[in-house]
Design an enzyme around this catalytic site. Structure first.
Site, PDB file in Angstrom:
ATOM      1  N   CYS A   1       0.810  -1.211   0.000  1.00 10.66           N
ATOM      2  CA  CYS A   1       0.000   0.000   0.000  1.00 10.66           C
ATOM      3  C   CYS A   1       0.847   1.267   0.000  1.00 10.66           C
ATOM      4  O   CYS A   1       0.340   2.349  -0.285  1.00 10.66           O
ATOM      5  CB  CYS A   1      -0.931   0.016   1.207  1.00 10.66           C
ATOM      6  SG  CYS A   1      -0.085   0.020   2.797  1.00 10.66           S
TER       7      CYS A   1
ATOM      8  N   ALA B   1     -10.788  -8.635   2.412  1.00 11.30           N
ATOM      9  CA  ALA B   1     -10.419  -9.817   3.205  1.00 11.30           C
ATOM     10  C   ALA B   1      -8.982 -10.225   2.950  1.00 11.30           C
ATOM     11  O   ALA B   1      -8.610 -11.385   3.133  1.00 11.30           O
ATOM     12  CB  ALA B   1     -11.363 -10.982   2.883  1.00 11.30           C
TER      13      ALA B   1
END
Length: 455
Positions: A50, A190
């Site tokens: 990220c 998830a």
């Protein structure tokens, strides 16, 4: 050939630029496959998280590999070469090794010392191994980096320093909602980050939590691990509308939650004035920026958390460097030195094998001359002479080859392989192709060079 690391991270590029280069697992595989097919890259590993995209390669040529990587990243980001260059970082050879070890320990993370990067690096290694992108250089190097990272968390107090992005986000949420135990919480996604989020929220005492994911089975599996419930993607708007806290990290391309959908849902549940915290940990962003303009909505993304993490690191740097962070840096320094020593020593292997091969040829030539001069020499005596000559050669070469390994492993090793090639007039082409010693001197070579032939 040498190790080269090229990439962008939160330290070198703004979040909006990182959004443009973030890759999912399939994208990372595609980039690695493309680079591996080029003539300047022998091995490659792509790490995409990220807050970073890094390409680690074993480069046949430095400038060729650098250009190859730069072109590929430019196409992914849509940036020109000059603009991209201002945000890229490049680490080469020894510094590249140090960077990988620091990365695995969490020293290069947005939240210093966090352990999530270990799992991300492990996943990148497994993917590179699965698709044949690694070889004898990067495979052991990355595995050693993972071992160093594990040692850092096991042998130092770095976990006391680390504050993950999830933890930083929850601190923000607390400033609005107070204690989170009673907060109705929704986690979108998830994956690894979502799994970390759910585990952290449960530790914080959250009991009303739902996991929403495009693949219901994955949502159900993650929720079940913590005794929580899951919901399908079609229920996303409904679940978010009644939530106090939403944490999202789906890896989707494009927004999964826009301002209009959020406004309608909140109005329908009578919560249009109630405070809600949206923690968007995704790249690209999951939540449209306009959502922050709605009444009662508090939206924080990676850019805001990055700013807070950077500020905290700067403020706490003196104490941190005197404690766990300093201990980890010392560990990294020691491990890098050990790795470089082993690498420098291993580079002698082909030269030492070529030296033994050259010595064996001299023995063979002299035995051939003996055969011509004494053709009737009994075979048992001939074998004894050959054995004696070989032992003399082995003894003469043992001390200098052992000593040169010790010198090569020194703090500032010189190119002793080159010196040996010059002193004994060894053919550089033979050095490049030697992989195993000739018959008759295998035991000596194994004793002296250890790992000859593996590199």
């Amino acid at each position: 050939m040498s190790v080269l690391v090229v990439g962008l991270s939160h330290r070198s590029a703004p979040i909006d630029l990182l959004e443009r280069v973030v890759l999912d697992a399939e994208g990372a595989r595609g980039l690695a496959t493309r680079l591996r097919a080029g003539e300047h890259v022998e091995e490659v590993l792509v790490l995409s998280t990220c807050n970073r995209l890094e390409v680690v390669v074993e480069a046949a040529t430095f400038h060729g590999a650098l250009e190859q990587i730069g072109v590929a990243l430019g196409e992914i980001s849509g940036l020109g070469a000059e603009e991209l260059a201002t945000h890229l970082f490049v680490h080469f050879d020894d510094r590249a090794v140090c960077h990988l070890f620091e990365l695995a320990c969490g020293l290069d993370s947005m939240a210093v010392g966090e352990s999530q990067v270990l799992g991300q690096l492990r996943d990148a290694l497994a993917r590179a191994q699965r698709y044949g992108h690694l070889g004898p250089s990067l495979n052991p190097l990355v595995q050693q980096a993972l071992r160093v990272g594990k040692r850092a968390h096991a042998e130092t107090a770095i976990d006391d320093v680390s504050r993950s992005l999830v933890t930083l986000g929850l601190d923000r949420a607390r400033s609005v909602l107070g204690e989170l135990g009673g907060a109705r919480t929704v986690v979108l996604g998830a994956g690894a980050m979502s799994g970390l989020a759910v585990a952290t929220l449960v530790r914080e005492g959250v009991t009303d939590l739902v996991v929403v994911n495009r693949t219901p089975e994955r949502a159900a599996r993650l929720a079940a691990q913590h005794g929580m419930r899951s919901a399908g993607w079609s229920e996303l708007a409904e679940e978010v509308a009644s939530a106090d806290l939403v944490l999202t990290c789906t890896g989707a391309v494009g927004h999964v939650l826009d301002a209009a959908t959020l406004a309608r849902g909140r109005a329908g549940t009578g919560r249009d004035e109630q405070p809600v915290v949206l923690l968007d940990l995704a790249l690209p962003r999951d939540v449209a920026a306009e959502a922050a303009e709605l009444p009662g909505v508090h939206l924080w993304g990676l850019a805001e958390l990055q700013q807070e993490a950077s500020g905290a690191s700067a403020e706490d740097a003196p104490d941190a460097e005197a404690g766990p962070v300093r201990a980890v840096r010392e560990l990294v320094t020691s491990e890098v030195a050990s790795h470089l020593t082993e690498r420098h020593t291993a580079r002698l292997g082909p030269t030492l094998a070529a030296l033994r091969s050259s010595a064996a040829r001299v023995v063979d030539a002299e035995m051939a001359r003996l055969d011509q001069r004494l053709p009737h020499l009994p075979e048992d005596e001939r074998a004894e002479v050959r054995h004696t000559v070989r032992r003399v050669v082995d003894k003469l070469l043992h001390t200098p080859t052992t000593r040169v390994k010790q010198l090569q492993a020194g703090r500032e090793p010189a190119d002793y392989a080159h010196a040996l090639r010059e002193l004994f007039d060894l053919d550089s082409r033979e050095v490049a192709t030697v992989s195993t010693p000739p018959l008759g001197v295998a035991d000596s070579v194994s004793e002296i060079t250890g790992e000859v032939g593996r590199r």
